[in-house]
Design a protein around this motif. Structure first.
Motif, PDB file in Angstrom:
ATOM      1  N   ILE A 193       0.838  -1.208   0.000  1.00 24.52           N
ATOM      2  CA  ILE A 193       0.000   0.000   0.000  1.00 24.52           C
ATOM      3  C   ILE A 193       0.873   1.259   0.000  1.00 24.52           C
ATOM      4  CG2 ILE A 193      -1.627   1.350   1.396  1.00 24.52           C
ATOM      5  CD1 ILE A 193      -2.851  -1.330   2.308  1.00 24.52           C
ATOM      6  N   LEU A 194       1.947   1.265   0.807  1.00 20.72           N
ATOM      7  CA  LEU A 194       2.835   2.429   0.872  1.00 20.72           C
ATOM      8  C   LEU A 194       3.602   2.611  -0.439  1.00 20.72           C
ATOM      9  CD1 LEU A 194       4.017   4.755   2.443  1.00 20.72           C
ATOM     10  CD2 LEU A 194       5.649   3.184   3.502  1.00 20.72           C
ATOM     11  N   GLU A 195       4.054   1.518  -1.025  1.00 23.72           N
ATOM     12  CA  GLU A 195       4.770   1.611  -2.310  1.00 23.72           C
ATOM     13  C   GLU A 195       3.861   2.156  -3.406  1.00 23.72           C
ATOM     14  OE1 GLU A 195       6.222  -2.329  -2.939  1.00 23.72           O
ATOM     15  OE2 GLU A 195       8.038  -2.024  -1.709  1.00 23.72           O
ATOM     16  N   GLU A 196       2.606   1.732  -3.386  1.00 26.61           N
ATOM     17  CA  GLU A 196       1.647   2.235  -4.375  1.00 26.61           C
ATOM     18  C   GLU A 196       1.401   3.732  -4.184  1.00 26.61           C
ATOM     19  OE1 GLU A 196      -2.949   1.427  -5.909  1.00 26.61           O
ATOM     20  OE2 GLU A 196      -2.039   0.116  -4.409  1.00 26.61           O
ATOM     21  N   ALA A 197       1.298   4.170  -2.924  1.00 28.82           N
ATOM     22  CA  ALA A 197       1.087   5.593  -2.644  1.00 28.82           C
ATOM     23  C   ALA A 197       2.272   6.424  -3.114  1.00 28.82           C
ATOM     24  CB  ALA A 197       0.864   5.802  -1.140  1.00 28.82           C
ATOM     25  N   ASN A 198       3.500   5.922  -2.916  1.00 30.71           N
ATOM     26  CA  ASN A 198       4.684   6.642  -3.378  1.00 30.71           C
ATOM     27  C   ASN A 198       4.777   6.667  -4.897  1.00 30.71           C
ATOM     28  OD1 ASN A 198       6.594   7.671  -1.197  1.00 30.71           O
ATOM     29  ND2 ASN A 198       6.183   5.628  -0.400  1.00 30.71           N
ATOM     30  N   SER A 199       4.375   5.573  -5.549  1.00 27.70           N
ATOM     31  CA  SER A 199       4.375   5.527  -7.016  1.00 27.70           C
ATOM     32  C   SER A 199       3.383   6.530  -7.580  1.00 27.70           C
ATOM     33  CB  SER A 199       4.034   4.110  -7.501  1.00 27.70           C
ATOM     34  OG  SER A 199       5.001   3.185  -7.069  1.00 27.70           O
ATOM     35  N   THR A 200       2.214   6.608  -6.955  1.00 32.53           N
ATOM     36  CA  THR A 200       1.189   7.563  -7.396  1.00 32.53           C
ATOM     37  C   THR A 200       1.689   8.999  -7.233  1.00 32.53           C
ATOM     38  OG1 THR A 200      -0.562   6.025  -6.730  1.00 32.53           O
ATOM     39  CG2 THR A 200      -1.188   8.327  -7.055  1.00 32.53           C
ATOM     40  N   MET A 201       2.403   9.249  -6.122  1.00 30.18           N
ATOM     41  CA  MET A 201       2.929  10.587  -5.849  1.00 30.18           C
ATOM     42  C   MET A 201       3.970  10.978  -6.899  1.00 30.18           C
ATOM     43  SD  MET A 201       2.292  12.875  -3.528  1.00 30.18           S
ATOM     44  CE  MET A 201       2.951  14.488  -3.132  1.00 30.18           C
ATOM     45  N   GLN A 202       4.809  10.033  -7.315  1.00 33.23           N
ATOM     46  CA  GLN A 202       5.851  10.319  -8.298  1.00 33.23           C
ATOM     47  C   GLN A 202       5.258  10.619  -9.677  1.00 33.23           C
ATOM     48  OE1 GLN A 202       8.466   6.942  -8.130  1.00 33.23           O
ATOM     49  NE2 GLN A 202       9.208   7.448  -6.071  1.00 33.23           N
ATOM     50  N   VAL A 203       4.167   9.908 -10.004  1.00 32.24           N
ATOM     51  CA  VAL A 203       3.506  10.130 -11.298  1.00 32.24           C
ATOM     52  C   VAL A 203       2.912  11.513 -11.352  1.00 32.24           C
ATOM     53  CG1 VAL A 203       1.571   9.410 -12.756  1.00 32.24           C
ATOM     54  CG2 VAL A 203       3.070   7.692 -11.735  1.00 32.24           C
ATOM     55  N   GLU A 204       2.314  11.941 -10.220  1.00 29.23           N
ATOM     56  CA  GLU A 204       1.693  13.260 -10.164  1.00 29.23           C
ATOM     57  C   GLU A 204       2.743  14.372 -10.232  1.00 29.23           C
ATOM     58  OE1 GLU A 204      -0.574  13.235  -6.602  1.00 29.23           O
ATOM     59  OE2 GLU A 204      -2.160  11.953  -7.390  1.00 29.23           O
TER      60      GLU A 204
END
Length: 302
Positions: A291-302
């Motif tokens: 869940i944390l890795e997905e949140a960080n990936s989403t943040m990097q895309v944005e």
């Protein structure tokens, strides 16, 4: 023709609710006998969990976490300090846990919540003993300047498993943390570098651009309730108030035990029960890491 049935259903719901209020333990034990909880979850299933990074724009790092209804907001502010003589090449992290009256009806205005200092200490001990942060990474100029990270965790809704949500929120905010760019000016003072002025006013760059904090072996936790022969993971506030024996286990991402916390309770924590709790925590750590890795990936895309 539908009215009598509707009336009967309403009457039945009122009877169930009255039984739940008058005999809460018996109500829960009837569900446990069927290996299910009143909210429909199996005994070993945690509530839906979400992590949103960057929830506070004015902070250097922040995260909003929800585990079921339990909601935590963590914000980090960085300040330059003079390091101690004992650790001249290390920075510091100060962690505070706050429970404002809006988070729960049992928290009264003007009175600090009893759980707040306990969870603050737990958070500090767990993050420190996990070795996830190298304090030397917060050093700027040995013996002269280092970063002090003020990490404030705010409980917005207290519906059980507070430490689990607080720890997840804290490590999520640390993963989002951006250490500001600074330099040393002509007076020998550490100053922040804005994106506009670059190093025009700076004599000696300390770190030229914003950077993330390196996290190693991130700790996650799982709270379990022990009741007779049952183990319930991720309890709600109602479950914690009825079945009082609680065990909280923290493991890091490599599977190493970081902490085990059992604040009393009538049920003895036998070795087999602790082993089962550890196994359940390992499963939860994998889930939270994803869940944390997905949140960080989403943040990097944005």
């Amino acid at each position: 023709m539908g009215f009598p049935d509707a009336s009967k259903d309403l009457s039945s719901e009122m009877e169930v609710d009255a039984f739940r209020r008058l005999f809460p333990l018996k109500y829960f034990e009837r569900h446990l006998a069927e290996a299910i909880r009143p909210d429909g979850r199996p005994l070993g299933k945690a509530r839906d969990t979400t992590v949103v990074l960057g929830a506070v724009a004015s902070a250097n790092g922040s995260a909003l976490v929800k585990i079921g209804s339990t909601t935590m907001l963590t914000a980090i502010k960085m300040e330059v300090m003079t390091p101690s003589l004992e650790s001249p090449d290390e920075g510091c992290i100060a962690i505070d846990f706050h429970m404002p009256p809006i988070c729960s009806p049992i928290v009264r205005p003007g009175r600090p919540a009893e759980a707040a200092p306990v969870i603050s200490k737990q958070l500090s001990d767990t993050i420190s003993s996990s070795g996830s942060i190298d304090l030397k990474e917060l050093s700027l100029v040995t013996g002269k300047a280092a970063w002090m990270a003020y990490l404030d965790v705010y409980c917005l809704d207290a519906d059980g498993a507070l430490f689990d949500a607080a720890l997840l929120s804290a490590v999520a905010a640390l993963s989002h943390l951006q250490i500001p760019a600074v330099a040393m000016n002509d007076d020998g003072k550490i100053v922040l570098l804005s994106e506009d002025d670059g190093q025009k006013k700076a004599q000696e760059p300390v770190n030229k651009e914003k950077r993330n904090l390196t996290l190693r072996s991130i700790p996650f936790s799982l709270t379990c309730i022990l009741h007779k022969n049952y183990i319930l993971v991720d309890p709600t506030a109602e479950e914690e108030s009825i079945m009082e024996t609680v065990v909280t286990i923290a493991l890091d991402t490599s599977g190493q035990l970081v902490s085990l916390y059992k604040p009393g309770g009538p049920v003895l924590a036998f070795t087999s029960a602790i082993q089962d709790c550890v196994a359940l925590t390992r499963q939860r750590v994998k889930e939270l890491k994803g869940i944390l890795e997905e949140a960080n990936s989403t943040m990097q895309v944005e």
